[in-house]
Design an enzyme around this catalytic site. Sequence first.
Site, PDB file in Angstrom:
ATOM      1  N   LYS A 189       0.817  -1.393  -0.080  1.00 22.85           N
ATOM      2  CA  LYS A 189      -0.010  -0.097   0.033  1.00 22.85           C
ATOM      3  C   LYS A 189       1.219   1.401   0.029  1.00 22.85           C
ATOM      4  CE  LYS A 189      -3.678  -2.527  -0.434  1.00 22.85           C
ATOM      5  NZ  LYS A 189      -4.413  -3.214   0.504  1.00 22.85           N
TER       6      LYS A 189
HETATM    7  C1  LIG Z   1      -5.551  -4.191   0.849  1.00 20.29           C
HETATM    8  C2  LIG Z   1      -7.043  -4.210   0.836  1.00 20.29           C
HETATM    9  C3  LIG Z   1      -7.739  -4.547   1.873  1.00 20.29           C
HETATM   10  C4  LIG Z   1      -7.280  -5.121   3.088  1.00 20.29           C
HETATM   11  O1  LIG Z   1      -6.105  -4.566   3.744  1.00 20.29           O
HETATM   12  P1  LIG Z   1      -5.395  -5.565   4.706  1.00 20.29           P
HETATM   13  O2  LIG Z   1      -4.524  -4.476   5.614  1.00 20.29           O
HETATM   14  O3  LIG Z   1      -4.376  -6.374   4.077  1.00 20.29           O
HETATM   15  O4  LIG Z   1      -6.259  -6.133   5.670  1.00 20.29           O
HETATM   16  C5  LIG Z   1      -9.137  -4.144   1.920  1.00 20.29           C
HETATM   17  N1  LIG Z   1      -9.761  -3.583   0.954  1.00 20.29           N
HETATM   18  C6  LIG Z   1      -9.004  -3.416  -0.184  1.00 20.29           C
HETATM   19  C7  LIG Z   1      -9.622  -2.604  -1.454  1.00 20.29           C
HETATM   20  C8  LIG Z   1      -7.598  -3.673  -0.333  1.00 20.29           C
HETATM   21  O5  LIG Z   1      -6.948  -3.255  -1.573  1.00 20.29           O
END
Ligand SMILES: *Cc1c(COP(=O)(O)O)cnc(C)c1O
Length: 387
Positions: A189
């Site tokens: 991210k």
């Molecule tokens: C990465 C992601 C999540 C989940 O995030 P985590 O921190 O891995 O639980 C949820 N929604 C979207 C759209 C994502 O890209």
Amino acid sequence: MSTPTEFLPFALPDTGEEEIAEVTAAIRSGWVTTGPRTKRFEEEFAGYLGDPSLHCMAINSATAGLHLALEALGIGPGDEVITTTHTFTASAEVVRYLGADVVLVDVDPVTLCIDVRQIELAITPRTKAIVPVHYAGLAADMPALLALARKHDLRVVEDAAHALPTTSNGQLIGTLQSDATVFSFYANKTMTTGEGGMVVTRDPEIAARIRTMRLHGINRDAFDRFRSKTPAWYYEVVAPGFKYNLTDIAAAIGLAQLAKLPGFLKRRQQLAMRYREGLAGLPLVLPADAQAGDIHAWHLYVIRLEPSAKLTRDELIQAVSDRGIGTSVHYIPLHRQPYWRDRYDLRPEMFPCSESAYQSMLSIPLFTAMSDMDQGRVINALHEILA
Ligand SMILES: *Cc1c(COP(=O)(O)O)cnc(C)c1O
């Protein structure tokens, strides 16, 4: 930076000596689980959003944060929650954790964010909440979505896993009038804590419930027990809570990453602009930009093949991979995943915009640690393959 023969991955985290120093300090301090660094991380995150009245609660994933937010809103069996089919399964699975039902709707064909008109058509007497996703880092149409939610008395939890930082009409995601917003610090991210996330809300009652439920339904966390005058051994369990707290080791990474976030955004914006120029003229649909004056977080750079292209999307992915470049697809829509498809009897023709995007899309490398030369390789490869 990769050399021309090395494999260029689709994404990599951008961490360095600052993260190592902060993590080392956390370990040396003797306090490794939720404690002073987590608290500072929450405060500095609120500071970054520019609104100290926001409640920021660090958790060990965005998935946990979405679960906690919907739980705090009282979502349960018999309720329906509307979200986009064009997302990661986490956006929807949390609704099932609570025994409620997921109603998937199609996306806007340009932004690939949830289509607010489709939300309106999907509302039933059982609908309780909407979970929009700011796809790739571009804000969903929040003014229309929030107006619709107000009109039908629905709660809104924003899945902002891609949206740090993103603005909607000049306002940072996280500061809008939704019930809660959830950010992700997963490895790929826009900033990372290894695994982690942050729930943000203006509502003190939602915040109090999330604070309790993220740690076993206990009304005092370990650090508070350690510090306060009430005997450390005493606590009360007020609900069957979860184990969703963030560690101070992860928060240490987060503190260092948060300080770098303005620079990360600049680099992502630069890379996106350079792709826009470098890929012009190819049979590709390039991703939508934010409205003038708004911020696109550029978590992903998603290109779509024009129907006139001489090869298929799968062939393009293979050809790019043959040149040592990693790509991904965001996403295989939920209506194609066996669990969601079978549970709700979904068919591709119910989601024409998500379907046509899915069949033509790929995400190309965009991460702050990539060099201009790395990006040049991607641009050249696409020219060689498509021209
Ligand atoms: C990465 C992601 C999540 C989940 O995030 P985590 O921190 O891995 O639980 C949820 N929604 C979207 C759209 C994502 O890209």
